[in-house]
Design a protein around this motif. Structure first.
Motif, PDB file in Angstrom:
ATOM      1  N   SER A 195       0.940  -1.349  -0.099  1.00 41.70           N
ATOM      2  CA  SER A 195       0.041   0.027  -0.001  1.00 41.70           C
ATOM      3  C   SER A 195       0.838   1.369   0.052  1.00 41.70           C
ATOM      4  O   SER A 195       0.507   2.309  -0.184  1.00 41.70           O
ATOM      5  CB  SER A 195      -0.784   0.029   1.163  1.00 41.70           C
ATOM      6  OG  SER A 195      -0.177   0.112   2.424  1.00 41.70           O
ATOM      7  N   MET A 196       2.395   1.157   0.104  1.00 41.68           N
ATOM      8  CA  MET A 196       2.880   2.201   0.312  1.00 41.68           C
ATOM      9  C   MET A 196       3.641   2.550  -0.795  1.00 41.68           C
ATOM     10  O   MET A 196       3.780   3.776  -1.492  1.00 41.68           O
ATOM     11  CB  MET A 196       3.831   2.041   1.533  1.00 41.68           C
ATOM     12  CG  MET A 196       3.139   2.226   3.102  1.00 41.68           C
ATOM     13  SD  MET A 196       4.612   1.750   4.191  1.00 41.68           S
ATOM     14  CE  MET A 196       5.492   3.200   4.181  1.00 41.68           C
ATOM     15  N   THR A 197       4.295   1.663  -1.273  1.00 39.91           N
ATOM     16  CA  THR A 197       5.124   1.787  -2.715  1.00 39.91           C
ATOM     17  C   THR A 197       4.936   0.826  -3.613  1.00 39.91           C
ATOM     18  O   THR A 197       3.898  -0.040  -3.566  1.00 39.91           O
ATOM     19  CB  THR A 197       6.668   1.566  -2.101  1.00 39.91           C
ATOM     20  OG1 THR A 197       6.759   0.221  -1.642  1.00 39.91           O
ATOM     21  CG2 THR A 197       7.319   2.576  -1.086  1.00 39.91           C
ATOM     22  N   GLU A 198       5.549   0.676  -4.621  1.00 44.64           N
ATOM     23  CA  GLU A 198       5.366  -0.233  -5.828  1.00 44.64           C
ATOM     24  C   GLU A 198       5.876  -1.854  -5.430  1.00 44.64           C
ATOM     25  O   GLU A 198       6.790  -1.992  -4.435  1.00 44.64           O
ATOM     26  CB  GLU A 198       6.320   0.106  -7.113  1.00 44.64           C
ATOM     27  CG  GLU A 198       5.623   1.573  -7.533  1.00 44.64           C
ATOM     28  CD  GLU A 198       6.744   1.756  -8.817  1.00 44.64           C
ATOM     29  OE1 GLU A 198       7.708   1.057  -9.170  1.00 44.64           O
ATOM     30  OE2 GLU A 198       6.286   2.892  -9.501  1.00 44.64           O
ATOM     31  N   TRP A 199       5.301  -2.686  -5.806  1.00 49.84           N
ATOM     32  CA  TRP A 199       5.506  -4.154  -5.438  1.00 49.84           C
ATOM     33  C   TRP A 199       6.673  -4.666  -6.216  1.00 49.84           C
ATOM     34  O   TRP A 199       6.867  -4.625  -7.498  1.00 49.84           O
ATOM     35  CB  TRP A 199       4.362  -4.855  -5.779  1.00 49.84           C
ATOM     36  CG  TRP A 199       4.652  -6.355  -5.472  1.00 49.84           C
ATOM     37  CD1 TRP A 199       5.036  -7.418  -6.168  1.00 49.84           C
ATOM     38  CD2 TRP A 199       4.342  -7.066  -3.940  1.00 49.84           C
ATOM     39  NE1 TRP A 199       5.170  -8.497  -5.432  1.00 49.84           N
ATOM     40  CE2 TRP A 199       4.523  -8.250  -4.020  1.00 49.84           C
ATOM     41  CE3 TRP A 199       3.975  -6.406  -2.637  1.00 49.84           C
ATOM     42  CZ2 TRP A 199       4.516  -9.132  -3.138  1.00 49.84           C
ATOM     43  CZ3 TRP A 199       3.989  -7.318  -1.858  1.00 49.84           C
ATOM     44  CH2 TRP A 199       4.155  -8.582  -1.760  1.00 49.84           C
ATOM     45  N   VAL A 200       7.912  -4.954  -5.591  1.00 53.67           N
ATOM     46  CA  VAL A 200       9.150  -5.228  -6.057  1.00 53.67           C
ATOM     47  C   VAL A 200       9.548  -6.590  -5.778  1.00 53.67           C
ATOM     48  O   VAL A 200      10.623  -6.980  -5.755  1.00 53.67           O
ATOM     49  CB  VAL A 200       9.931  -4.369  -5.921  1.00 53.67           C
ATOM     50  CG1 VAL A 200       9.877  -2.733  -6.596  1.00 53.67           C
ATOM     51  CG2 VAL A 200      10.325  -3.997  -4.317  1.00 53.67           C
ATOM     52  N   LEU A 201       8.497  -7.448  -4.990  1.00 51.88           N
ATOM     53  CA  LEU A 201       9.093  -8.408  -4.431  1.00 51.88           C
ATOM     54  C   LEU A 201       8.556  -9.939  -5.585  1.00 51.88           C
ATOM     55  O   LEU A 201       8.967 -11.132  -4.831  1.00 51.88           O
ATOM     56  CB  LEU A 201       8.460  -8.800  -3.099  1.00 51.88           C
ATOM     57  CG  LEU A 201       8.611  -7.800  -2.113  1.00 51.88           C
ATOM     58  CD1 LEU A 201       8.025  -8.067  -0.797  1.00 51.88           C
ATOM     59  CD2 LEU A 201      10.178  -7.544  -1.880  1.00 51.88           C
ATOM     60  N   GLY A 202       8.189  -9.373  -6.511  1.00 47.50           N
ATOM     61  CA  GLY A 202       8.005 -10.747  -7.405  1.00 47.50           C
ATOM     62  C   GLY A 202       6.628 -11.195  -7.348  1.00 47.50           C
ATOM     63  O   GLY A 202       5.889 -11.064  -6.489  1.00 47.50           O
ATOM     64  N   LEU A 203       6.188 -12.092  -8.403  1.00 52.32           N
ATOM     65  CA  LEU A 203       4.812 -12.713  -8.775  1.00 52.32           C
ATOM     66  C   LEU A 203       4.339 -13.550  -7.665  1.00 52.32           C
ATOM     67  O   LEU A 203       3.359 -13.813  -7.000  1.00 52.32           O
ATOM     68  CB  LEU A 203       4.770 -13.011 -10.120  1.00 52.32           C
ATOM     69  CG  LEU A 203       3.253 -13.488 -10.451  1.00 52.32           C
ATOM     70  CD1 LEU A 203       2.267 -12.291 -10.172  1.00 52.32           C
ATOM     71  CD2 LEU A 203       3.158 -14.208 -11.642  1.00 52.32           C
ATOM     72  N   MET A 204       5.663 -14.682  -7.292  1.00 51.86           N
ATOM     73  CA  MET A 204       5.272 -15.576  -6.531  1.00 51.86           C
ATOM     74  C   MET A 204       4.925 -14.966  -5.164  1.00 51.86           C
ATOM     75  O   MET A 204       4.106 -15.658  -4.363  1.00 51.86           O
ATOM     76  CB  MET A 204       6.568 -16.661  -6.276  1.00 51.86           C
ATOM     77  CG  MET A 204       6.858 -17.213  -7.902  1.00 51.86           C
ATOM     78  SD  MET A 204       5.261 -18.387  -8.290  1.00 51.86           S
ATOM     79  CE  MET A 204       5.387 -19.222  -6.759  1.00 51.86           C
ATOM     80  N   LEU A 205       5.806 -14.056  -4.442  1.00 55.06           N
ATOM     81  CA  LEU A 205       5.345 -13.601  -3.176  1.00 55.06           C
ATOM     82  C   LEU A 205       4.249 -12.926  -2.976  1.00 55.06           C
ATOM     83  O   LEU A 205       3.421 -12.902  -2.163  1.00 55.06           O
ATOM     84  CB  LEU A 205       6.336 -12.736  -2.847  1.00 55.06           C
ATOM     85  CG  LEU A 205       6.802 -12.378  -1.200  1.00 55.06           C
ATOM     86  CD1 LEU A 205       6.496 -13.732  -0.420  1.00 55.06           C
ATOM     87  CD2 LEU A 205       7.955 -11.553  -0.926  1.00 55.06           C
ATOM     88  N   CYS A 206       3.648 -12.238  -4.376  1.00 56.54           N
ATOM     89  CA  CYS A 206       2.433 -11.721  -4.564  1.00 56.54           C
ATOM     90  C   CYS A 206       1.361 -12.500  -4.265  1.00 56.54           C
ATOM     91  O   CYS A 206       0.571 -12.215  -3.686  1.00 56.54           O
ATOM     92  CB  CYS A 206       2.369 -10.825  -5.894  1.00 56.54           C
ATOM     93  SG  CYS A 206       0.682 -10.058  -6.347  1.00 56.54           S
TER      94      CYS A 206
END
Length: 386
Positions: A133-144
């Motif tokens: 909710s704070m920044t862009e998602w940069v942790l990858g699709l699997m963790l998403c």
């Protein structure tokens, strides 16, 4: 001289006319004509049929959501942090108490332990929700995918366990004779039903495993191309994870209250208050979010929102009510475990044994506390005991 800004309006007519003239004159005459045409001071008034203008009303207006993003940037992480801290502390205390005193002796104990594991699992995922909710998602699709799947598994399992707790309490209090027949098999049946609950929760979370994606640098459960699918999944979630548990809890707790009303004394009144607290917390956490979810599902099924302000209002409502729904993971330990005398006594003893509480404070908190008896309290009951 020719005004440059008028050329796009008259250029098609000039080209057609020049092509016609070129076919009937010599090269020298044609070049002379070109000179005359380019030196002429064209006016758009002379060619009203070619005075084109763009009607921007035909294009959809882009709804600005920067204020909603700013609101989510501080509101969601703040609440997620509070819920995460309380959820970790409360559910870890419940789990430690169960294992320290080896309390898995009734169906309620087994259900409460599974409820604490479900809420603890969800609380551990909240830091990722805050980051999303704070920044862009940069942790990858699997963790998403894992984040949304954990939420759904925890959500479904918690709702189903709450329904099973109400069923078990109904048979223990309102149908005590029938429950006593299966007392020897109660723990085994509760373990089997808990395994079935986790399996059902995992099956119902398959859409999140499949369709969760990274959309506009944000981890979201569905992309904009799956509106029809989202409507079906949200409708099934409302029915299975809210309407059905609410119906089961309403029937069971109504029967329990009727049974308790036939009893007498202080024990009955406190047990009824506990039931009312359980129902009130459930409605407070889940009712607003599911009402907004119903509205959002209907709007999505009709093709979306046309008014920008209304669209932003729905987004604000979803954010606020979702945080209220997330509160369940930190309120469940207090409503279903700590409110009981026996569990509260064991918790205080655990804190004393761990060195977190002195012996004098333990005596002070436990002095004069007497355990309940009768229909509201069985041998190891943790729920509805005053």
């Amino acid at each position: 001289m020719t005004r440059v800004r008028d050329l796009p309006n008259i250029l098609p007519a000039v080209l057609i006319w020049l092509m016609h003239v070129k076919c009937s004159m010599s090269l020298r005459e044609f070049n002379k004509t070109i000179t005359i045409v380019t030196d002429y001071n064209f006016s758009t008034d002379s060619y009203p049929d070619y005075n084109y203008s763009i009607d921007y009303a035909d294009y959809p207006e882009v709804c600005a959501k920067q204020f909603n993003r700013q609101f989510r940037g501080w509101f969601m992480p703040t609440f997620y942090s509070i819920i995460c801290f309380l959820g970790l502390v409360g559910n870890l205390l419940v789990i430690l108490t169960f294992f320290y005193f080896k309390r898995l002796k009734t169906m309620t104990d087994v259900y409460l332990l599974n409820l604490s594991f479900a809420d603890l699992l969800f609380a551990l995922s909240l830091p990722f929700w805050a980051a999303n909710s704070m920044t862009e998602w940069v942790l990858g699709l699997m963790l998403c995918k894992a984040m949304h799947t954990i939420y759904k598994v925890s959500f479904y399992s918690s709702m189903f366990i709450l329904a099973f707790i109400s069923i078990e309490r109904y048979f223990v209090i309102a149908r005590a004779v029938s429950a006593h027949r299966y007392r020897s098999k109660a723990v085994f049946l509760s373990k089997v039903s808990s395994a079935a609950i986790w399996l059902m929760a995992l099956i119902f979370s398959i859409p999140e495993m499949t369709y969760t994606t990274i959309n506009n640098n944000t981890c979201s459960p569905y992309s904009s191309n799956y509106d029809k699918l989202r409507v079906k999944i949200q409708a099934s979630q409302i029915v299975l994870a809210f309407a059905l548990p609410l119906l089961v809890m309403s029937i069971c707790y109504s029967g329990i209250v009727q049974t308790l009303c036939q009893a007498r004394g202080f024990e009955r009144n406190k047990a009824i208050k506990v039931i009312l607290a359980v129902v009130a917390v459930f409605l407070f956490c889940q009712m607003p979010y599911n009402l907004v979810l119903i509205v959002n599902t209907v709007v999505t099924a009709k093709g979306g929102v046309k008014v920008c302000n209304y669209d932003n209002m729905i987004l604000y409502a979803i954010d606020v009510t979702q945080c209220m729904a997330f509160l369940r993971c930190c309120l469940n330990p207090f409503v279903y475990a700590f409110i009981g005398v026996k569990f509260r006594h064991d918790l205080l003893k655990l804190l004393k044994d761990l060195g977190c509480m002195s012996h004098d404070w333990f005596i002070r908190f436990t002095r004069g506390r007497r355990r309940s008896s009768g229909a509201t309290d069985t041998e190891t009951t943790t729920t509805f005991s005053p």
